[in-house]
Structures are given as structure tokens and as C-alpha cells.
Design a protein around this motif. Structure first.
Motif, PDB file in Angstrom:
ATOM      1  N   THR A 205      16.073  74.592  16.770  1.00 11.79           N
ATOM      2  CA  THR A 205      17.197  75.064  17.574  1.00 11.79           C
ATOM      3  C   THR A 205      18.059  73.899  18.044  1.00 11.79           C
ATOM      4  O   THR A 205      19.292  73.954  17.978  1.00 11.79           O
ATOM      5  CB  THR A 205      16.689  75.850  18.794  1.00 11.79           C
ATOM      6  OG1 THR A 205      15.920  76.975  18.351  1.00 11.79           O
ATOM      7  CG2 THR A 205      17.858  76.366  19.637  1.00 11.79           C
ATOM      8  N   ALA A 206      17.415  72.832  18.502  1.00 10.30           N
ATOM      9  CA  ALA A 206      18.167  71.665  18.969  1.00 10.30           C
ATOM     10  C   ALA A 206      18.960  71.025  17.835  1.00 10.30           C
ATOM     11  O   ALA A 206      20.106  70.586  18.022  1.00 10.30           O
ATOM     12  CB  ALA A 206      17.210  70.642  19.581  1.00 10.30           C
ATOM     13  N   MET A 207      18.378  70.989  16.634  1.00  8.11           N
ATOM     14  CA  MET A 207      19.076  70.388  15.496  1.00  8.11           C
ATOM     15  C   MET A 207      20.294  71.203  15.081  1.00  8.11           C
ATOM     16  O   MET A 207      21.294  70.659  14.610  1.00  8.11           O
ATOM     17  CB  MET A 207      18.111  70.238  14.316  1.00  8.11           C
ATOM     18  CG  MET A 207      17.098  69.126  14.487  1.00  8.11           C
ATOM     19  SD  MET A 207      16.145  68.801  12.977  1.00  8.11           S
ATOM     20  CE  MET A 207      15.139  70.274  12.881  1.00  8.11           C
ATOM     21  N   LEU A 208      20.221  72.531  15.261  1.00  3.84           N
ATOM     22  CA  LEU A 208      21.307  73.402  14.812  1.00  3.84           C
ATOM     23  C   LEU A 208      22.322  73.725  15.903  1.00  3.84           C
ATOM     24  O   LEU A 208      23.379  74.298  15.607  1.00  3.84           O
ATOM     25  CB  LEU A 208      20.727  74.713  14.266  1.00  3.84           C
ATOM     26  CG  LEU A 208      19.861  74.586  13.009  1.00  3.84           C
ATOM     27  CD1 LEU A 208      19.273  75.943  12.632  1.00  3.84           C
ATOM     28  CD2 LEU A 208      20.670  74.023  11.847  1.00  3.84           C
TER      29      LEU A 208
ATOM     30  N   SER B 201      21.893  66.373  24.565  1.00  3.40           N
ATOM     31  CA  SER B 201      21.886  65.027  25.126  1.00  3.40           C
ATOM     32  C   SER B 201      20.607  64.289  24.760  1.00  3.40           C
ATOM     33  O   SER B 201      19.578  64.913  24.448  1.00  3.40           O
ATOM     34  CB  SER B 201      22.018  65.093  26.648  1.00  3.40           C
ATOM     35  OG  SER B 201      20.841  65.657  27.211  1.00  3.40           O
ATOM     36  N   PRO B 202      20.653  62.950  24.798  1.00  4.09           N
ATOM     37  CA  PRO B 202      19.427  62.172  24.555  1.00  4.09           C
ATOM     38  C   PRO B 202      18.286  62.569  25.486  1.00  4.09           C
ATOM     39  O   PRO B 202      17.119  62.600  25.079  1.00  4.09           O
ATOM     40  CB  PRO B 202      19.874  60.728  24.790  1.00  4.09           C
ATOM     41  CG  PRO B 202      21.335  60.740  24.480  1.00  4.09           C
ATOM     42  CD  PRO B 202      21.827  62.076  24.965  1.00  4.09           C
ATOM     43  N   ARG B 203      18.637  62.851  26.746  1.00  4.14           N
ATOM     44  CA  ARG B 203      17.592  63.256  27.686  1.00  4.14           C
ATOM     45  C   ARG B 203      16.953  64.571  27.265  1.00  4.14           C
ATOM     46  O   ARG B 203      15.726  64.722  27.343  1.00  4.14           O
ATOM     47  CB  ARG B 203      18.188  63.385  29.085  1.00  4.14           C
ATOM     48  CG  ARG B 203      17.176  63.807  30.133  1.00  4.14           C
ATOM     49  CD  ARG B 203      17.750  63.716  31.532  1.00  4.14           C
ATOM     50  NE  ARG B 203      16.776  64.073  32.537  1.00  4.14           N
ATOM     51  CZ  ARG B 203      16.923  63.851  33.833  1.00  4.14           C
ATOM     52  NH1 ARG B 203      18.016  63.258  34.277  1.00  4.14           N
ATOM     53  NH2 ARG B 203      15.994  64.205  34.690  1.00  4.14           N
ATOM     54  N   ARG B 204      17.757  65.518  26.826  1.00  2.00           N
ATOM     55  CA  ARG B 204      17.189  66.800  26.382  1.00  2.00           C
ATOM     56  C   ARG B 204      16.347  66.607  25.130  1.00  2.00           C
ATOM     57  O   ARG B 204      15.280  67.220  24.992  1.00  2.00           O
ATOM     58  CB  ARG B 204      18.311  67.808  26.154  1.00  2.00           C
ATOM     59  CG  ARG B 204      17.824  69.156  25.636  1.00  2.00           C
ATOM     60  CD  ARG B 204      18.814  70.254  25.970  1.00  2.00           C
ATOM     61  NE  ARG B 204      18.713  70.629  27.374  1.00  2.00           N
ATOM     62  CZ  ARG B 204      19.673  71.257  28.047  1.00  2.00           C
ATOM     63  NH1 ARG B 204      20.818  71.543  27.446  1.00  2.00           N
ATOM     64  NH2 ARG B 204      19.501  71.576  29.319  1.00  2.00           N
ATOM     65  N   TRP B 205      16.800  65.766  24.205  1.00  2.00           N
ATOM     66  CA  TRP B 205      15.995  65.472  23.017  1.00  2.00           C
ATOM     67  C   TRP B 205      14.650  64.866  23.413  1.00  2.00           C
ATOM     68  O   TRP B 205      13.608  65.222  22.851  1.00  2.00           O
ATOM     69  CB  TRP B 205      16.746  64.511  22.101  1.00  2.00           C
ATOM     70  CG  TRP B 205      17.536  65.172  21.020  1.00  2.00           C
ATOM     71  CD1 TRP B 205      18.888  65.152  20.849  1.00  2.00           C
ATOM     72  CD2 TRP B 205      17.013  65.967  19.949  1.00  2.00           C
ATOM     73  NE1 TRP B 205      19.242  65.886  19.735  1.00  2.00           N
ATOM     74  CE2 TRP B 205      18.109  66.386  19.166  1.00  2.00           C
ATOM     75  CE3 TRP B 205      15.725  66.355  19.574  1.00  2.00           C
ATOM     76  CZ2 TRP B 205      17.965  67.183  18.031  1.00  2.00           C
ATOM     77  CZ3 TRP B 205      15.571  67.148  18.442  1.00  2.00           C
ATOM     78  CH2 TRP B 205      16.681  67.548  17.683  1.00  2.00           C
ATOM     79  N   LEU B 206      14.673  63.957  24.381  1.00  2.00           N
ATOM     80  CA  LEU B 206      13.429  63.349  24.849  1.00  2.00           C
ATOM     81  C   LEU B 206      12.486  64.413  25.393  1.00  2.00           C
ATOM     82  O   LEU B 206      11.287  64.427  25.088  1.00  2.00           O
ATOM     83  CB  LEU B 206      13.726  62.302  25.926  1.00  2.00           C
ATOM     84  CG  LEU B 206      12.498  61.644  26.588  1.00  2.00           C
ATOM     85  CD1 LEU B 206      11.689  60.883  25.545  1.00  2.00           C
ATOM     86  CD2 LEU B 206      12.930  60.723  27.730  1.00  2.00           C
TER      87      LEU B 206
ATOM     88  N   SER C 199      13.307  75.132  24.660  1.00  2.00           N
ATOM     89  CA  SER C 199      12.234  74.225  25.093  1.00  2.00           C
ATOM     90  C   SER C 199      11.176  74.946  25.931  1.00  2.00           C
ATOM     91  O   SER C 199      10.026  74.490  26.014  1.00  2.00           O
ATOM     92  CB  SER C 199      12.820  73.051  25.890  1.00  2.00           C
ATOM     93  OG  SER C 199      13.326  73.474  27.147  1.00  2.00           O
ATOM     94  N   LEU C 200      11.538  76.084  26.540  1.00  2.00           N
ATOM     95  CA  LEU C 200      10.561  76.846  27.319  1.00  2.00           C
ATOM     96  C   LEU C 200       9.392  77.310  26.461  1.00  2.00           C
ATOM     97  O   LEU C 200       8.276  77.516  26.964  1.00  2.00           O
ATOM     98  CB  LEU C 200      11.230  78.064  27.968  1.00  2.00           C
ATOM     99  CG  LEU C 200      12.233  77.784  29.082  1.00  2.00           C
ATOM    100  CD1 LEU C 200      12.945  79.074  29.475  1.00  2.00           C
ATOM    101  CD2 LEU C 200      11.545  77.166  30.294  1.00  2.00           C
ATOM    102  N   PHE C 201       9.634  77.473  25.147  1.00  2.00           N
ATOM    103  CA  PHE C 201       8.569  77.951  24.273  1.00  2.00           C
ATOM    104  C   PHE C 201       7.431  76.946  24.138  1.00  2.00           C
ATOM    105  O   PHE C 201       6.343  77.297  23.692  1.00  2.00           O
ATOM    106  CB  PHE C 201       9.137  78.309  22.890  1.00  2.00           C
ATOM    107  CG  PHE C 201       9.924  79.586  22.889  1.00  2.00           C
ATOM    108  CD1 PHE C 201       9.292  80.809  22.736  1.00  2.00           C
ATOM    109  CD2 PHE C 201      11.297  79.578  23.060  1.00  2.00           C
ATOM    110  CE1 PHE C 201      10.015  81.996  22.742  1.00  2.00           C
ATOM    111  CE2 PHE C 201      12.027  80.747  23.069  1.00  2.00           C
ATOM    112  CZ  PHE C 201      11.384  81.966  22.915  1.00  2.00           C
TER     113      PHE C 201
END
Length: 293
Positions: free
Chosen positions: A111-114, A124-129, A251-253
Motif C-alpha cells: 500500500t505504501a509503495m502504491l 514520508s520517511p518517518r512513515r516508511w520507518l 500500518s494498523l494491520f
């Protein structure tokens, strides 16, 4: 999913994770009482009927165009039809539950990649982390089950079906965010489950056995799956998708495997290894970081 600490921003995600995690417990509880595909078909029909009754009673706003109906049907077929059927079918055909759960943990990453190419949402970088930390935590929670699995015994077709289910859930989430942002939540959820029923019923008739023992435990399990896990769960998910960035919601998953493991420990006496407890803490930390991204 922002840094806003209002009750709605914290309570709704927590309740959603608890409810969503009960789906795996309910699936285990129902296994002796109903064949998987038959149970899925009965469940989605029940959910569609309950949601339709609530929607009509509350005067929900229905789509005025064919496109509005089609958008909700497509999201439902993907999120509630292909996803659920794919997971149940893969496990029923020999895919270990730990591997299925690990595949499901890939959904936030995809999901983050798409999110940016499909929705124009910058992750954001923080969310990716946070997403990567959460994924690491989920792996630790699932490690004992995955480690006990002989890789040579994993059926390729079942694994492919589970991967396809994960892709369908991701696609349905992105579709919902991009095409149904202004739709009425109740009517949208109802139409989604109508779409899921249109897929689940013929699949169950063609490939299911029709077994449902109609005992008190079976009806109780079905009632929970319909009213709590499905009706309440999907409405909360749609609220979260509407309010937040899809990468943050996804990310909740990562918290679902830890919460499911705790429920299995409490209800079925399943052991919890120290590595799993560490993974739970890591997954929670990852979600906390991602939700503030």
C-alpha cells in the motif's frame, strides 16, 4: 491518523484492530462447524442484509449514478470477496496459517509503495520507518509458526492464492480511497457486501461442500462474524480510510497478528514465546511512528 490526539483519532484505530483481529479467532472457532467457503458466503449475505436494514432505517444516501454503484461493488469484490475467499481457500488447501498471516503482513508495504503513483499521496520517511518497524515486529510475532513450517511442504498454488488475496485487499483499499471518498459510509458498505456476495455465493456453490452444522456454537460464531467482525469492522475501516492516508491506515494491520496471538493465548491456551512478546512491542512502536508520519 495524524498527530491529533483526540479520542476519535486514538480510540477508533484501537477498536478497529481489536475487532479485525477477532476474525482470525472466529475462523478457528468456526472450523469444526462449517466449511470455509460456505461460511464465507453465509457471512457476506448476512452482513449485506444487516447493513441494508440499517442503511434504510437511517435514511442513508445511495449512489445516484451507475459509476457510484460500480465503484462500491468493485471495492467490495476486492476487499470482502477476493481477499476473504483467497485467504480461506489457501489455508483450506494446505497453506500454513503462519505463512498466510506473514503474506498478509506485506499489505501495508505494498500500500505504501502504491500510495504515491495511484493516489498522489507522499509517504514520508518517518512513515516508511514506522512501516518497516511494524513489519519487523509482525515477523517476530509470526516467527515461531513460520519457523515450524517445512518450506518444501508449502503448496505453490495456495501460496499464490494468498498473495493474490493480499493484492486484492490492497487494490480495494486504494480503489475505495480514490473513487468513493464522498460516498455515504452505510450505503457504500452495503453495496460492497452485495458485491462480495455476488462472488462468494457461486464460488461456494461450485467449490464448497455446503457444510454448516447449525448448532448453537455455530450460530454464535456466525453472529459475531457478521455483527462485530464484519459490520462494525468494515464501517470502522471505511471511516479510517476516509480520514487518513492509506499508508498510515494500512500500518494498523501490523497490530493484527500480535492481538490475534494474545487472543489465541487467552482463549485457546496457545503458547507465547519471548520473541513474540518482543515482536508485539516492536509492531506497536512501528504503528505509533507510522501514524504520526
Amino acid at each position: 491518523m495524524s498527530s491529533d490526539a483526540s479520542p476519535g483519532r486514538t480510540v477508533i484505530p484501537a477498536v478497529f484492530v481489536l475487532i479485525w483481529a477477532t476474525g482470525f479467532v472466529a475462523a478457528r472457532f468456526m472450523a469444526p462447524h462449517a466449511e470455509a467457503l460456505t461460511f464465507v458466503a453465509i457471512r457476506v449475505v448476512g452482513v449485506a442484509l444487516v447493513l441494508a436494514g440499517i442503511a434504510f432505517a437511517l435514511g442513508a444516501r445511495w449512489p445516484r449514478t451507475r459509476a457510484g454503484w460500480a465503484d462500491a461493488l468493485i471495492a467490495g469484490i476486492l476487499m470482502q470477496g477476493v481477499y476473504v475467499i483467497g485467504v480461506f481457500w489457501s489455508v483450506q488447501h494446505g497453506l500454513p496459517a503462519g505463512i498466510a498471516a506473514l503474506v498478509g503482513s506485506l499489505q501495508p508495504l505494498l500500500t505504501a509503495m502504491l500510495a504515491r503513483p495511484v493516489l498522489g499521496e507522499r509517504v514520508s520517511p518517518r512513515r516508511w520507518l514506522g512501516i518497516l518497524i511494524g513489519f519487523a515486529g509482525a515477523i517476530l510475532v509470526l516467527a515461531p509458526k513460520v519457523g515450524a513450517t517445512d518450506a518444501s511442504g508449502i503448496p505453490p498454488v495456495a501460496l499464490a492464492a494468498c498473495l493474490g488475496a493480499m493484492v486484492a485487499m490492497t487494490s480495494g483499499t486504494l480503489w475505495q480511497k480514490s473513487r468513493s471518498a464522498q460516498a455515504d459510509l452505510l450505503s457504500n458498505a452495503t453495496i460492497q457486501f452485495l458485491g462480495a456476495a455476488a462472488l462468494a455465493i457461486p464460488v461456494a456453490l461450485l467449490f464448497g461442500s455446503g457444510r454448516f452444522d447449525a448448532t448453537v456454537p455455530a450460530w454464535l460464531g456466525l453472529g459475531w462474524s457478521v455483527l462485530v467482525n464484519s459490520v462494525a469492522g468494515i464501517l470502522l475501516l471505511l471511516v479510517l480510510i476516509r480520514r487518513g492516508a492509506v499508508a498510515g491506515v494500512a500500518s494498523l494491520f501490523f497490530l493484527v497478528p500480535p492481538v490475534s496471538a494474545l487472543m489465541a493465548y487467552a482463549l485457546f491456551g496457545e503458547a507465547l514465546a519471548p520473541i513474540q512478546l518482543a515482536g508485539m512491542a516492536l509492531a506497536a512502536a512501528g504503528v505509533a511512528v507510522a501514524s504520526r508520519g
